[in-house]
Write an enzyme that holds these catalytic residues in place. Sequence first.
Site, PDB file in Angstrom:
ATOM      1  CG  HIS A   1      -6.559   1.669  -0.391  1.00  0.00           C
ATOM      2  ND1 HIS A   1      -5.371   2.123  -0.904  1.00  0.00           N
ATOM      3  CD2 HIS A   1      -6.231   0.809   0.609  1.00  0.00           C
ATOM      4  CE1 HIS A   1      -4.367   1.565  -0.233  1.00  0.00           C
ATOM      5  NE2 HIS A   1      -4.866   0.751   0.676  1.00  0.00           N
TER       6      HIS A   1
ATOM      7  CB  CYS B   1      -0.944   0.007   1.199  1.00  0.00           C
ATOM      8  SG  CYS B   1      -2.169  -1.307   1.166  1.00  0.00           S
TER       9      CYS B   1
END
Length: 375
Positions: free
Chosen positions: A329, A89
């Site tokens: 995301h 991430c």
Amino acid sequence: MNHVPVLVAPRRTPIGNAGHGFADLTVTDLATPVLREVLTTVRGAGIDAEVDDVILGNCLGPGGDPARIVALHAGAGVHVPGVTVDRQCGSGLDAVMQAALRVRSGADELILAGGVESASTAPWRFWPPIAAADPVRYTRAPFAPPGFPDPDMGAAADDLARVRGISRQRQDAYAARSHTLAAAADFSAEIVPIGDVHRDERIRAGMTEARLARLRPSFGVEGTATAGNSCGISDGAAMLAVTSESLVAGLPALRILGSAVAGSDPALPGLGPVPAIRKLLRRTGFDTKDLGVVEITEAFASVVLAVSDELGLDESTICPQGGAIAMGHPWGASGAILLVRLASQMLREGGPTLGLAACAIGGGQGIAMLVERVS
């Protein structure tokens, strides 16, 4: 020559819900228009330095070095190389960090950096190989080796909320804020439209605390993370030009003051930003009270709240126009999206002077970057 690294020409795609507007678009399809737009902006401002590299973060793409493929597809020229990085991430932020360190060293003058993710077209992976008997499909690689905790991110977010005493009500209140702020914001100036998609697909008005409270837990009946106070699985890309301050040619710019990565407990990966931010502030001599705006990837409300509690952040400075809870995301792109969001807020008239971007990373890591508006 002044080798202080700066960020210019911040751009991103709309963030698409996986399987929807960008359902058939690959990482190349998503990142190519953004790279072209960034390069056009840089050239239009009179920055004629050779592009030394293209660095892209990506987690679940097809392999084969998407950054190089995107550079070629965008018409940057066969002489422009490309490298793809994976810090899960934090990949998009790590790509920019690597570019900044190379510019600061004086080795390079202009690097295009960011991240891209297409959850919609990510290849399926099997082990053992498909020719073997009874291959098993897996949706992610391990974040930690045997003998270490390796929870899925949703379960880890629930654990973090329980350990830190972050209630479902507080998570929903934070999520309602994110949804409300994003629904009221205009992101058009930073977006490169892709086909018919001109805006972030996940953003919805009217996501009140009362409405969020009706949603069921997503990761177990005793959990507190829901579809409303967590991010969505998403597609998207973001990119910026990283160059030296002496070459910005009057473009609005953010000066990179420093960056840091750190490891943390794999059992509670949501706390990863804490040691990274502390290391960064210690290196640069700033305090959390100096920060005018903080962009943290809102993978889960419990993660943002736990980091804020630990560091004593002013919650009003965190994602002031909403974040991933409302917008989505796209894993490998999200760190670069944070920088695009910082630029949009800091470079407007009267915007904050000092901003910070940070990501929590599966397996127990954090990454953070501190930027300052160039006067």
